[in-house]
Write a protein that holds these residues in place. Structure first.
Motif, PDB file in Angstrom:
ATOM      1  N   ARG A   1       0.303 -11.325  81.099  1.00 52.51           N
ATOM      2  CA  ARG A   1       1.473 -11.279  82.047  1.00 52.51           C
ATOM      3  C   ARG A   1       2.595 -12.419  81.678  1.00 52.51           C
ATOM      4  N   GLU A   2       3.134 -11.808  80.555  1.00 48.84           N
ATOM      5  CA  GLU A   2       3.775 -12.592  79.907  1.00 48.84           C
ATOM      6  C   GLU A   2       5.365 -11.933  80.317  1.00 48.84           C
ATOM      7  N   GLY A   3       5.881 -11.068  81.256  1.00 43.58           N
ATOM      8  CA  GLY A   3       6.907 -10.267  81.824  1.00 43.58           C
ATOM      9  C   GLY A   3       8.257 -10.445  81.121  1.00 43.58           C
ATOM     10  N   ALA A   4       9.488 -11.329  81.382  1.00 43.93           N
ATOM     11  CA  ALA A   4      10.640 -10.811  81.342  1.00 43.93           C
ATOM     12  C   ALA A   4      10.719 -11.614  79.861  1.00 43.93           C
ATOM     13  N   GLY A   5       9.851 -12.900  79.739  1.00 45.92           N
ATOM     14  CA  GLY A   5       9.949 -14.283  78.988  1.00 45.92           C
ATOM     15  C   GLY A   5       8.960 -13.103  77.656  1.00 45.92           C
TER      16      GLY A   5
END
Lengths: 134, 229
Positions: B17-21
């Protein structure tokens, strides 16, 4: 016979019939089934003849039959709990192992060009080798 | 396997769940290193898609198994492709790419088989007080139980030689994997050194980070993991 005895003995009889039938059908889980049948028989005997339990209790030096039942139940429960937990841990490990294999086999190479990589870039580098299996 | 794969270090990035980061983490990594492996631990956001935008290997766990499991998957993959140097690296942007070389130095000089990053020897930027206390507690506990003498037991920045990585097998899928790694380093008698590194607490990582209740749960997992090993 009390109503309690009628009901529970009938239930136990039913369970016994099914387990014995299953036992004759297949060899799988034989030991567990035999153990289950033994437990059912013991439970049936204890319910049909409560004095039996008292006799056993006296013989082993515990005052009341109810106490014997309690101790045996607690012991059995604890053993089952440990057994189940160990199986759970083993199951978790297997699950991770499968997840890992799938992840490795499905490895893809991203591309700086943009979204995702198609089959041509999947192998990455030169030579088009497949993601290596261990 | 190609020559590059064999020669250059492998950077292993477990992600959940790091996503865009994740972009902020991967971009500098990709600039310097050709062999980067991202293991998406069953994220339900666009972690996987973001990873695929970069020239990295992307593996995906079908179900979430934990950071320890993701790490071991990355290690297995890298070893299979001939990795000689493996570096674990957190996906949340707390680590600095520059520190990778600092970790590899003792390995290349032959001084150690394993290099462990330490924020307490190095720099911890923006670390909240409660987190520091909690971490100190965890370090203390792990030092007592694993009997390994390190200052930062839960630092995701580590470097292994191929031989060292092959000697390690992470079986603790979740938080207890950090102390398990240290345990195995000790029992396998691998030579280890600590290297000062910088850990930067960004607002994002803090927001996602652990609250007090989570912290207790982590400690609980540590203890439980220790008892079961």
């Amino acid at each position: 016979m009390t109503p309690f005895q009628w009901i529970t003995l009938a239930a136990i009889a039913l369970v016994l019939v099914r387990q014995v039938a299953a036992l004759r059908r297949s060899r799988a889980g034989r030991r567990m089934r035999l153990l289950g049948i033994a437990v059912a028989l013991a439970a049936g005997a204890a319910i049909a003849e409560p004095d039996l339990v008292t006799a056993v209790a006296r013989a082993i030096g515990i005052g009341r039959g109810a106490d014997v039942v309690l101790y045996v139940s607690v012991l059995a429960f604890t053993l089952v709990a440990f057994f189940l937990y160990a199986r759970l841990v083993a199951l978790r490990r297997d699950l991770t192992e499968i997840t890992r294999r799938m992840a490795i086999e499905g490895a893809r190479r991203g591309s700086a060009a943009g979204r995702g990589a198609d089959g041509a870039e999947q192998a990455g580098g030169a030579g088009g080798e497949d993601p290596v299996e261990r | 396997m190609t020559n590059r794969e064999a020669r250059e270090p492998w950077i292993l990035v477990p992600a959940f769940r790091e996503g865009a980061g994740l972009r902020a983490t991967l971009r500098p990594l990709c600039r310097r290193y050709a062999n980067v492996v991202v293991v998406d631990d069953g994220s339900d956001d666009d972690t996987h898609a973001v990873a695929l935008e970069h020239p990295v290997w992307v593996l995906r766990h079908a179900v979430n198994r934990g950071q320890g499991a993701a790490l071991q998957t990355a290690i297995d993959f890298a070893l299979a492709r001939g990795a000689r140097e493996l570096v674990t690296f957190d996906a949340d942007g707390q680590h600095a790419v520059e520190d990778v070389e600092a970790l590899l130095a003792p390995l290349r000089e032959g001084r150690a088989d394993v290099a462990l990053g330490s924020r307490f020897l190095g720099t911890a930027i923006g670390m909240p007080r409660r987190r520091r206390v909690l971490l100190r507690l965890a370090v203390h506990f792990t030092r007592l139980t694993s009997r390994i003498d390190v200052t930062d037991t839960h630092n995701g920045l580590r470097a292994f030689t191929r031989e060292a990585a092959a000697r390690i097998r992470i079986t603790q899928d979740r938080m207890a994997h950090a102390s398990e790694i240290l345990d195995q380093v000790r029992t396998a008698r691998l030579r280890y050194v600590e290297v000062p590194v910088t850990v930067r607490y960004t607002p994002e990582s803090l927001a996602r980070g652990q609250r007090s209740s989570d912290a207790l749960r982590v400690l609980g997992q540590l203890v439980r993991g220790r008892l079961l090993r």
